[in-house]
Design a protein around this motif. Structure first.
Motif, PDB file in Angstrom:
ATOM      1  N   VAL A  32       0.855  -1.192   0.000  1.00  0.00           N
ATOM      2  CA  VAL A  32       0.000   0.000   0.000  1.00  0.00           C
ATOM      3  C   VAL A  32       0.888   1.239   0.000  1.00  0.00           C
ATOM      4  CG1 VAL A  32      -1.888   1.207   1.139  1.00  0.00           C
ATOM      5  CG2 VAL A  32      -1.689  -1.282   1.379  1.00  0.00           C
ATOM      6  N   VAL A  33       0.749   2.087  -1.007  1.00  0.00           N
ATOM      7  CA  VAL A  33       1.516   3.331  -1.087  1.00  0.00           C
ATOM      8  C   VAL A  33       0.569   4.469  -1.433  1.00  0.00           C
ATOM      9  CG1 VAL A  33       3.672   2.196  -1.749  1.00  0.00           C
ATOM     10  CG2 VAL A  33       2.074   2.922  -3.515  1.00  0.00           C
ATOM     11  N   GLY A  34       1.089   5.684  -1.347  1.00  0.00           N
ATOM     12  CA  GLY A  34       0.285   6.848  -1.691  1.00  0.00           C
ATOM     13  C   GLY A  34       0.075   7.759  -0.501  1.00  0.00           C
ATOM     14  N   GLU A  35      -0.256   8.989  -0.789  1.00  0.00           N
ATOM     15  CA  GLU A  35      -0.433  10.019   0.235  1.00  0.00           C
ATOM     16  C   GLU A  35      -1.434   9.616   1.306  1.00  0.00           C
ATOM     17  OE1 GLU A  35      -2.190  14.600   0.332  1.00  0.00           O
ATOM     18  OE2 GLU A  35      -1.279  13.824  -1.509  1.00  0.00           O
ATOM     19  N   GLN A  36      -2.492   8.922   0.898  1.00  0.00           N
ATOM     20  CA  GLN A  36      -3.531   8.506   1.846  1.00  0.00           C
ATOM     21  C   GLN A  36      -3.535   6.992   2.074  1.00  0.00           C
ATOM     22  OE1 GLN A  36      -6.929  10.250  -0.206  1.00  0.00           O
ATOM     23  NE2 GLN A  36      -6.907  12.004   1.186  1.00  0.00           N
ATOM     24  N   GLY A  37      -2.424   6.337   1.754  1.00  0.00           N
ATOM     25  CA  GLY A  37      -2.374   4.885   1.863  1.00  0.00           C
ATOM     26  C   GLY A  37      -2.668   4.378   3.260  1.00  0.00           C
ATOM     27  N   ARG A  38      -1.967   4.925   4.252  1.00  0.00           N
ATOM     28  CA  ARG A  38      -2.148   4.446   5.626  1.00  0.00           C
ATOM     29  C   ARG A  38      -3.529   4.801   6.162  1.00  0.00           C
ATOM     30  NH1 ARG A  38       2.899   4.007   9.592  1.00  0.00           N
ATOM     31  NH2 ARG A  38       4.478   3.289   8.133  1.00  0.00           N
ATOM     32  N   SER A  39      -3.985   6.011   5.892  1.00  0.00           N
ATOM     33  CA  SER A  39      -5.299   6.415   6.415  1.00  0.00           C
ATOM     34  C   SER A  39      -6.402   5.591   5.767  1.00  0.00           C
ATOM     35  CB  SER A  39      -5.531   7.912   6.182  1.00  0.00           C
ATOM     36  OG  SER A  39      -5.491   8.237   4.796  1.00  0.00           O
ATOM     37  N   PHE A  40      -6.217   5.232   4.505  1.00  0.00           N
ATOM     38  CA  PHE A  40      -7.218   4.385   3.846  1.00  0.00           C
ATOM     39  C   PHE A  40      -7.286   3.015   4.519  1.00  0.00           C
ATOM     40  CE2 PHE A  40      -7.773   0.867   0.805  1.00  0.00           C
ATOM     41  CZ  PHE A  40      -9.130   1.020   0.569  1.00  0.00           C
ATOM     42  N   ILE A  41      -6.130   2.364   4.704  1.00  0.00           N
ATOM     43  CA  ILE A  41      -6.118   1.039   5.329  1.00  0.00           C
ATOM     44  C   ILE A  41      -6.628   1.124   6.768  1.00  0.00           C
ATOM     45  CG2 ILE A  41      -4.645  -0.872   6.097  1.00  0.00           C
ATOM     46  CD1 ILE A  41      -5.164  -0.874   3.129  1.00  0.00           C
ATOM     47  N   HIS A  42      -6.264   2.193   7.461  1.00  0.00           N
ATOM     48  CA  HIS A  42      -6.734   2.378   8.846  1.00  0.00           C
ATOM     49  C   HIS A  42      -8.265   2.308   8.912  1.00  0.00           C
ATOM     50  CE1 HIS A  42      -6.559   3.854  13.008  1.00  0.00           C
ATOM     51  NE2 HIS A  42      -7.612   4.600  12.699  1.00  0.00           N
ATOM     52  N   GLY A  43      -8.930   2.845   7.916  1.00  0.00           N
ATOM     53  CA  GLY A  43     -10.383   2.850   7.895  1.00  0.00           C
ATOM     54  C   GLY A  43     -11.011   1.571   7.391  1.00  0.00           C
ATOM     55  N   GLN A  44     -10.173   0.587   7.044  1.00  0.00           N
ATOM     56  CA  GLN A  44     -10.680  -0.671   6.502  1.00  0.00           C
ATOM     57  C   GLN A  44     -10.473  -1.857   7.431  1.00  0.00           C
ATOM     58  OE1 GLN A  44     -12.304  -1.084   3.429  1.00  0.00           O
ATOM     59  NE2 GLN A  44     -12.327   1.144   3.407  1.00  0.00           N
ATOM     60  N   VAL A  45      -9.450  -1.814   8.296  1.00  0.00           N
ATOM     61  CA  VAL A  45      -9.036  -3.009   9.026  1.00  0.00           C
ATOM     62  C   VAL A  45      -9.192  -2.860  10.535  1.00  0.00           C
ATOM     63  CG1 VAL A  45      -7.414  -3.562   7.182  1.00  0.00           C
ATOM     64  CG2 VAL A  45      -6.598  -2.327   9.200  1.00  0.00           C
ATOM     65  N   THR A  46      -9.065  -3.975  11.251  1.00  0.00           N
ATOM     66  CA  THR A  46      -9.258  -3.990  12.703  1.00  0.00           C
ATOM     67  C   THR A  46      -8.069  -3.406  13.457  1.00  0.00           C
ATOM     68  OG1 THR A  46      -8.310  -6.225  12.877  1.00  0.00           O
ATOM     69  CG2 THR A  46     -10.690  -6.065  12.544  1.00  0.00           C
ATOM     70  N   THR A  47      -6.917  -3.304  12.799  1.00  0.00           N
ATOM     71  CA  THR A  47      -5.698  -2.822  13.438  1.00  0.00           C
ATOM     72  C   THR A  47      -5.667  -1.295  13.465  1.00  0.00           C
ATOM     73  OG1 THR A  47      -4.660  -4.667  12.290  1.00  0.00           O
ATOM     74  CG2 THR A  47      -3.199  -3.174  13.472  1.00  0.00           C
ATOM     75  N   ASP A  48      -5.054  -0.735  14.515  1.00  0.00           N
ATOM     76  CA  ASP A  48      -4.853   0.711  14.577  1.00  0.00           C
ATOM     77  C   ASP A  48      -3.587   1.059  13.801  1.00  0.00           C
ATOM     78  OD1 ASP A  48      -4.535   3.371  15.144  1.00  0.00           O
ATOM     79  OD2 ASP A  48      -4.846   3.186  17.301  1.00  0.00           O
ATOM     80  N   ILE A  49      -3.746   1.321  12.523  1.00  0.00           N
ATOM     81  CA  ILE A  49      -2.610   1.621  11.650  1.00  0.00           C
ATOM     82  C   ILE A  49      -1.982   2.962  12.020  1.00  0.00           C
ATOM     83  CG2 ILE A  49      -1.887   2.034   9.261  1.00  0.00           C
ATOM     84  CD1 ILE A  49      -2.637  -0.867   9.805  1.00  0.00           C
ATOM     85  N   SER A  50      -2.793   3.903  12.496  1.00  0.00           N
ATOM     86  CA  SER A  50      -2.277   5.245  12.786  1.00  0.00           C
ATOM     87  C   SER A  50      -1.240   5.240  13.899  1.00  0.00           C
ATOM     88  CB  SER A  50      -3.427   6.186  13.156  1.00  0.00           C
ATOM     89  OG  SER A  50      -4.041   5.774  14.376  1.00  0.00           O
ATOM     90  N   SER A  51      -1.292   4.262  14.793  1.00  0.00           N
ATOM     91  CA  SER A  51      -0.339   4.205  15.903  1.00  0.00           C
ATOM     92  C   SER A  51       0.779   3.191  15.676  1.00  0.00           C
ATOM     93  CB  SER A  51      -1.071   3.864  17.208  1.00  0.00           C
ATOM     94  OG  SER A  51      -1.583   2.540  17.166  1.00  0.00           O
ATOM     95  N   ALA A 107      -4.456   6.392  -2.772  1.00  0.00           N
ATOM     96  CA  ALA A 107      -3.762   5.186  -2.320  1.00  0.00           C
ATOM     97  C   ALA A 107      -3.707   4.195  -3.468  1.00  0.00           C
ATOM     98  CB  ALA A 107      -4.491   4.564  -1.129  1.00  0.00           C
ATOM     99  N   THR A 108      -2.563   3.516  -3.575  1.00  0.00           N
ATOM    100  CA  THR A 108      -2.379   2.503  -4.605  1.00  0.00           C
ATOM    101  C   THR A 108      -2.029   1.183  -3.940  1.00  0.00           C
ATOM    102  OG1 THR A 108      -1.577   4.160  -6.181  1.00  0.00           O
ATOM    103  CG2 THR A 108      -1.078   1.855  -6.656  1.00  0.00           C
ATOM    104  N   LEU A 109      -2.786   0.153  -4.277  1.00  0.00           N
ATOM    105  CA  LEU A 109      -2.572  -1.172  -3.693  1.00  0.00           C
ATOM    106  C   LEU A 109      -2.165  -2.151  -4.777  1.00  0.00           C
ATOM    107  CD1 LEU A 109      -4.805   0.355  -1.850  1.00  0.00           C
ATOM    108  CD2 LEU A 109      -5.241  -1.916  -0.935  1.00  0.00           C
ATOM    109  N   SER A 110      -1.222  -3.024  -4.467  1.00  0.00           N
ATOM    110  CA  SER A 110      -0.762  -3.999  -5.445  1.00  0.00           C
ATOM    111  C   SER A 110      -0.324  -5.279  -4.753  1.00  0.00           C
ATOM    112  CB  SER A 110       0.406  -3.434  -6.265  1.00  0.00           C
ATOM    113  OG  SER A 110       1.509  -3.133  -5.423  1.00  0.00           O
ATOM    114  N   ASN A 111      -0.275  -6.344  -5.534  1.00  0.00           N
ATOM    115  CA  ASN A 111       0.252  -7.628  -5.056  1.00  0.00           C
ATOM    116  C   ASN A 111       1.762  -7.585  -5.248  1.00  0.00           C
ATOM    117  OD1 ASN A 111       1.026 -10.270  -4.589  1.00  0.00           O
ATOM    118  ND2 ASN A 111      -0.715 -11.161  -5.663  1.00  0.00           N
TER     119      ASN A 111
END
Length: 320
Positions: A32-51, A107-111
């Protein structure tokens, strides 16, 4: 560059070799890359990505809107890229679902599975081996010149460029175990490695995600949060992940049915999450009713002579 696997013999009942180097060919990476990559994943998963700190990795799950897991994963960052480590077949299910919502974010996601080689190091000499080749590794996550090292208690996952991994294997002159040897250790750890065939079947607590710090109950909204929070605060979860060991004459699969002993008979119940088989020996994780006593006997539905016993979990399921 392909890592040669010689598959040294290791029975499930045998003691772990002093040093095991395993090719984790069954695992892959979502990048996951991109300016909003982390904030996007944070809003999708159970983990607190922001911390999530630069020296940390965490378990987590990505769920559908009903709170059922599409995938479980370990997550960590290398520089500006966030990675989600999970079974390769789960990526085929999970990545398109994430990408579907990522179009609304920067955000850009890739395998990224082909970009990295994953090696597991275990055994009483694991720390000595890793420290010899990479320096003193004490943190959960250590970034190195050609990748990263995840420390999980006394085990390590090496995320290396293919050339660096091949060079390490050649230099170490060790026989490389196949992925099933590592899977046996994951099962013994009670870890929730969800295959693609189990997508959208289980709320995270049914696979003990809360017990391995894979769910944050303090973060903001994310996909499926309402169901997951309701199970914690209002109860209602009737299942949990168990470790089972035993024998069977069958060649089992993830679809093999389980039966639980009930007085004078057996009844159908439970689903295999991950397994390793050596001849007639089997070690597996399975989702069972969470009130199943630890002395309960189980068997495979298509093998009345098979026998499975519940093993102790290495963590507690009691809520704090």
């Amino acid at each position: 560059m392909t890592i040669s696997v010689s598959t040294p013999h290791w029975d499930l009942d045998a003691t772990l070799p002093p040093l095991m180097l395993a090719n984790l060919s069954h695992l892959g990476l979502i990048k996951v890359v991109g300016e909003q990559g982390r904030s996007f994943i944070h809003g999708q998963v159970t983990t607190d990505i922001s911390s999530l700190a630069t020296d940390q990795w965490r378990w987590g799950a990505h769920c559908d809107p009903k709170g059922k897991m599409l995938a479980s994963f370990r997550t960590f960052a290398i520089q500006d890229a966030l990675f989600m480590l999970m079974p390769k077949d789960a990526i085929e299910v999970d990545l398109p679902q994430l990408q579907k919502y990522a179009v609304f974010s920067k955000a850009t996601l890739s395998n990224a599975s082909a970009e990295w080689t994953l090696l597991g190091v275990a055994g009483e000499q694991a720390s000595q081996f890793v420290n010899k080749h990479f320096g003193d590794i004490q943190q959960e996550l250590t970034l190195i010149e050609n990748g990263a090292i995840l420390k999980d208690a006394e085990r390590f996952i090496l995320v290396l460029t293919p050339d660096a991994a091949a060079a390490l294997v050649a230099q170490s002159e060790l026989s490389v175990f196949d992925a099933s040897a590592w899977q046996a250790l994951e099962i013994a750890a009670g870890y929730p490695n969800l295959a693609a065939s189990h997508a959208s079947q289980y709320v995270p607590q049914m696979c003990n995600l809360q017990a391995v710090n894979g769910i944050s109950f303090n973060k903001g909204c994310y996909m499926g949060q309402e169901t997951i929070a309701r199970m914690k605060y209002r109860g209602g979860n009737k299942r949990a992940l168990y470790i089972l060991r035993g024998h069977t004459s069958l060649q089992i699969t993830l679809a093999s049915g389980l039966e639980i002993a009930m007085e004078d008979s057996f009844r159908r119940g439970g689903q295999i999450i991950e397994f390793v088989q050596r001849g007639n020996q089997v070690l597996l994780t399975a989702v069972l009713p969470n009130d199943t006593p630890n002395d309960t006997q189980l068997r495979f539905a298509d093998d009345e002579q098979s026998h499975l016993t519940i093993q102790a979990l290495p963590y507690s399921l009691d809520e704090a």
